[in-house]
Scaffold this active site. Sequence first.
Site, PDB file in Angstrom:
ATOM      1  N   GLU A 343       0.830  -1.198  -0.137  1.00 43.74           N
ATOM      2  CA  GLU A 343       0.068  -0.163   0.024  1.00 43.74           C
ATOM      3  C   GLU A 343       0.913   1.130  -0.132  1.00 43.74           C
ATOM      4  O   GLU A 343       1.099   1.958   1.013  1.00 43.74           O
ATOM      5  CB  GLU A 343      -1.034  -0.070   1.212  1.00 43.74           C
ATOM      6  N   HIS A 368      -4.636  -4.198  -0.612  1.00 45.18           N
ATOM      7  CA  HIS A 368      -4.122  -3.154  -1.518  1.00 45.18           C
ATOM      8  C   HIS A 368      -3.295  -3.857  -2.503  1.00 45.18           C
ATOM      9  O   HIS A 368      -3.811  -3.311  -3.890  1.00 45.18           O
ATOM     10  CB  HIS A 368      -3.568  -2.233  -0.663  1.00 45.18           C
TER      11      HIS A 368
END
Lengths: 500, 500
Positions: A343, A368
């Site tokens: 992320e 993510h």
Amino acid sequence: MWPLTKLLLINILIATSHGIVHEREALIEKELKMMVGHSIKLSDREIEANEIIMDLKREEIDYGFWNPKDFNLSKHFFEYKEQVKDTKLYKILKSMPKGAMLHGHDTAILGPDYMLELTYCDDLWVCFKEDQSDVSFIFSKHRPTGWCETKWERAMDIRRSTNFRKFDAKLRKFFTLVIDNPQEVYTDVNTVWEYFMKYFIRTGPLFTYKPVWEKYYYHTLLALREDNVMYLEIRSVLPPLYDLEGNIYNSVDTAKSYKRVTEKFKKDYPDFFGAKLIYAPIRSVATETLKNYIKIAKEIHELMPDFLAGFDLVGQEDLGKPLKEFYPELANIGLNLYFHAGETNWYGTSTDENLFDAILLGTKRIGHAFALVKHPLLMKEVQKRKIALEMNVISNVVLKLVDDVRNHPLATYLSQDMPVVLSSDDPGTWEAEILTHDFYVTFVGVSSRHADLKMLKQLALNSLYYSSHRAKRKMVHEFQIRWAKFIDAILKDRPDRVHV
Amino acid sequence: MWPLTKLLLINILIATSHGIVHEREALIEKELKMMVGHSIKLSDREIEANEIIMDLKREEIDYGFWNPKDFNLSKHFFEYKEQVKDTKLYKILKSMPKGAMLHGHDTAILGPDYMLELTYCDDLWVCFKEDQSDVSFIFSKHRPTGWCETKWERAMDIRRSTNFRKFDAKLRKFFTLVIDNPQEVYTDVNTVWEYFMKYFIRTGPLFTYKPVWEKYYYHTLLALREDNVMYLEIRSVLPPLYDLEGNIYNSVDTAKSYKRVTEKFKKDYPDFFGAKLIYAPIRSVATETLKNYIKIAKEIHELMPDFLAGFDLVGQEDLGKPLKEFYPELANIGLNLYFHAGETNWYGTSTDENLFDAILLGTKRIGHAFALVKHPLLMKEVQKRKIALEMNVISNVVLKLVDDVRNHPLATYLSQDMPVVLSSDDPGTWEAEILTHDFYVTFVGVSSRHADLKMLKQLALNSLYYSSHRAKRKMVHEFQIRWAKFIDAILKDRPDRVHV
């Protein structure tokens, strides 16, 4: 040149250019068949519904293409989130069965309006900072003894003695990241994360009051159901809860409370497929603390093997410990893993390389995976090992990874039929609806102009396939029934056709 | 548990986690070996120089990682372009042999300061709009007869009669896109392109005065050489030129003029490897006009087969004609093609699909290919067919395709050893140095923290390999000599070592 030769030459030229036209169509077709949703076969009715949906999608994109200044999806989410709710396409996506929510953090799923309701609960005390820049909460029978810059007051008393609307408006601001000028205030990833973390710290003592905790979670499930989501895997740091009698409940108790409420909710709404827990404590801790977390996870696993889906670590990845620091502890944990990883847009840093660690540690899904697009080898591993990518596009916009969603790596993942599921991370804090806003943004802003109902259906199905629900087949069966109803409703609502 | 069993278990755990550590290193290593530059073997001296360069690179990235608010490269280029020039890393990249510039538009390569110099040429007349919002230029012996909202005045007369510094500052603004508040004024791709096109329209009559045309081009070559670029392929719409005697020269004459100046420059600076022309007229035209362009291209090709590299079409891709509309004309053109394609983030639109057309039409290189990352099949084709991607990162930031360069698709192309060359498109209009700024931004902002001198060297070499220069081997040989000198200079400049 003689006319005949000239004619022949012209014919050859036309033939060649026709040849290219065919090759072009074949190539485009071939690439569309690599996309998420390619293996879905639409029924005749679905094809009809698809036309309606695609007309709406293309209308939005084509208008944006010619008027990019007015194209919502290249702007900040705060600017268009309310406006799009009125579009026909949004309403269709709202009514669409969206499968499961697989990436959501428990105390950030419902928005500020619901949180304001919670502040109407009895025995809530508030303390404002002198400069009114922050507020603390605590539930208590008597005046709290904790430190306060001004003074502790009962929320109820303030509402009685002053303008309660003003007071509510003031409180509401502390429950949301939404502001008028996000680009000015949220200048960079660390700054916006500071505001974001403050939200969790501020609301902690509000949430961890046991009755509120259970109430909020019950309403979360209600909101999911209302957004046509049928199952949840919820991440929680499992904070200790408290009550007015002075009891403090530990993390295992908190997990038990979740299980109990889930069961109650399923009894109240038997059409909902329930929820599982991903225990996800804070990542920026010492090894000893992590060991303790793992002990707790194992205890929960032993007590509620069916309720605990697995383990994760949370908090801003860039500032937290990289996974590699915890190898000895995580390598043989004996629990399913659902790690946040990548992320970040710091390519080649330790955060970026959490992707290697998550995969090598055997993660079932990746939260993510924003940075995965820069890792060709890992992209192949993810496909080979069928590791689902939990994408949260709006979250990545609000938390400053990407400005224009058209540049979100999800477009690449979709183009290659990566194992993608859509989720929303912390929709309440940016006032998004459970999953609908994320589906809308992905459908109109991220995916190809050609990506259609097949993609939407596959994304919903993926969320069921990649869940840890025991009875996936049953869930998918039920999904198909709801999907057929959804298609019927679209066709019934056609404006320009006589209902037969 | 008995102590022995426990001990065994601990050993197994440690062994497994060690196993993962090794697997991790192997995977990371393997992925680094897929990156642009992986096949370069560094000499001992290069390894030493690399350490110096990488220390500087990592210092900048790591500072940004911990202080993202201060990280230049996630900001708008206008904010940091001057500041970075003072860094040691920038200076090294400036002195680095960068190979060839393969994607540059002729009247946008030198910046506003040099253009201001041009306005000191004799016989230049200017006409301001009433509200001073724009200016027209023309060279003429006598007062121009063309329409003017105010009145035509000799630039020289204005400078004599008013504050010439003020006048120059006023003029300079019309030669640059650089402003203080780009995010507010350049709201979207079409808006910034409007400003950009106005620049070309405004400066047209200034440039197309034959003496200025040749002077500007000669200085372009000088600036390239000064930026350690050894060869150029320049795109031009080949406008008609004019002189004070009332002569109008056609596109073929303009090409001849370029050839002549190139030859003069090579005589003046024999260490420069010259230039070739890519005839690149405007794409938003009727088929008949295109046919005429092709006729011109063929005429130039016949007259100067060694000077004309090939053909392209220019102008904002989203608003221009898609290539597919010109299939019959382009399919058998008999010229090398260097198409712009995929300079867009409108995924699945006709602009996006220009990528299919460019490739099927047999383009040698692709200008921008920003959207290619969303086309897995085409990415493979590009690698298979060895079609170079001419990347212009700063251009894509200024022209509003991407805000944070860390999200530029070039990162993905670099990670997969795609045939990438770095270029700068129109560096003069955003006041970038010929290629150094683009190398700097790519090295620090786009590529992996691990990408090093090997990548830089490969990028420079790629620009030679993918050029259409006749004597590539000779050019590469000369490059290697200059590269060795560059390495020597870095090592000589080491601050903390006694020179031996």
